[in-house]
Design an enzyme around this catalytic site. Structure first.
Site, PDB file in Angstrom:
ATOM      1  N   VAL A   8       5.948  11.021  -9.578  1.00 27.66           N
ATOM      2  CA  VAL A   8       4.977  11.637  -8.688  1.00 27.66           C
ATOM      3  C   VAL A   8       4.862  10.737  -7.469  1.00 27.66           C
ATOM      4  O   VAL A   8       4.913   9.513  -7.570  1.00 27.66           O
ATOM      5  CB  VAL A   8       3.604  11.861  -9.365  1.00 27.66           C
ATOM      6  CG1 VAL A   8       3.690  12.963 -10.390  1.00 27.66           C
ATOM      7  CG2 VAL A   8       3.071  10.601  -9.985  1.00 27.66           C
ATOM      8  N   SER A   9       4.738  11.356  -6.299  1.00 28.55           N
ATOM      9  CA  SER A   9       4.790  10.601  -5.048  1.00 28.55           C
ATOM     10  C   SER A   9       3.454  10.044  -4.613  1.00 28.55           C
ATOM     11  O   SER A   9       3.403   9.081  -3.883  1.00 28.55           O
ATOM     12  CB  SER A   9       5.309  11.461  -3.908  1.00 28.55           C
ATOM     13  OG  SER A   9       6.195  12.413  -4.330  1.00 28.55           O
ATOM     14  N   THR A  10       2.385  10.662  -4.991  1.00 28.33           N
ATOM     15  CA  THR A  10       1.076  10.156  -4.566  1.00 28.33           C
ATOM     16  C   THR A  10       0.210   9.924  -5.786  1.00 28.33           C
ATOM     17  O   THR A  10       0.441  10.475  -6.860  1.00 28.33           O
ATOM     18  CB  THR A  10       0.357  11.156  -3.634  1.00 28.33           C
ATOM     19  OG1 THR A  10       0.116  12.357  -4.358  1.00 28.33           O
ATOM     20  CG2 THR A  10       1.187  11.459  -2.400  1.00 28.33           C
ATOM     21  N   ALA A  35       4.676   6.438  -8.001  1.00 25.16           N
ATOM     22  CA  ALA A  35       4.954   5.642  -6.796  1.00 25.16           C
ATOM     23  C   ALA A  35       4.532   6.404  -5.564  1.00 25.16           C
ATOM     24  O   ALA A  35       4.741   7.600  -5.463  1.00 25.16           O
ATOM     25  CB  ALA A  35       6.441   5.325  -6.723  1.00 25.16           C
TER      26      ALA A  35
END
Length: 192
Positions: A8-10, A35
């Site tokens: 997951v990016s956020t 991350a």
């Protein structure tokens, strides 16, 4: 063995949907990174890549979960291929153990080579254009010709005892540069 990887990016995103999809795909081990940012480290990806052995399948839900950029995706795909690990992308239906999946790998590699060749060509074109305008690349000279002459004079100057009057460190301090810079200019003088 099937190794699942999710990211997951956020911090606000929830990895549960990816974890559920990886469990449904019968993954033996699942690694998930939370991350944010393009440069954030991905320790779980590192662990997953270490766990993957020849003959294993590396399973992800979407292609963008593996690589943050085209270049990064290509590098990771090549690493998996070189390790003998098949890549399975659930949402896009990609499986490199099949002929169509291998074709996908070949296409990724071809796009990577093309992207690199274009970047090299643009760099050469830019350098040629700069040279045509009288600009040269590279680092700016640390010392002006007068300073080089002064450094050489100081280096050659002998004291009453016949030894050098100035140390290279002393010359560097006087001119405000590193000792290695003085050595570099002195070497050029000796070669010329």
């Amino acid at each position: 063995m099937r190794i699942g990887y999710g990211r997951v990016s956020t911090r606000d995103q929830n990895p549960e949907a990816q974890e559920d999809a990886l469990k449904a795909a019968n993954c033996d081990r699942i690694f998930v990174d939370k991350a944010s940012g393009k440069l954030a480290s991905r320790p779980e990806l590192d662990k997953a890549l270490i766990a993957a052995r020849e003959g294993d399948q590396f399973v992800i839900t979407k292609l963008d979960r593996l690589g943050r950029s085209t270049k990064n995706l290509i590098e990771l795909s090549e690493h998996l291929r070189d390790s003998g690990v098949d890549l399975v992308v659930l949402d896009q239906g990609i499986d490199t153990s099949s002929p169509a999946g291998r074709l996908f790998f070949i296409m990724i590699g071809a796009f990577g080579e093309f992207e690199h060749a274009m970047m090299v060509e643009r760099t050469h074109d830019g350098l040629a254009a700069a040279r045509a305008r009288g600009r040269v690349g590279g680092r700016k000279q640390a010392l002006k010709p007068r300073q080089v002459q002064l450094a050489q004079q100081m280096y050659d100057e002998l004291g009453a005892d016949g030894k050098r009057k100035h140390t290279v460190q002393g010359i560097a301090n006087e001119l405000g540069v590193a000792r290695t810079t003085i050595y570099r200019y002195l070497e050029k003088k000796e070669i010329a």
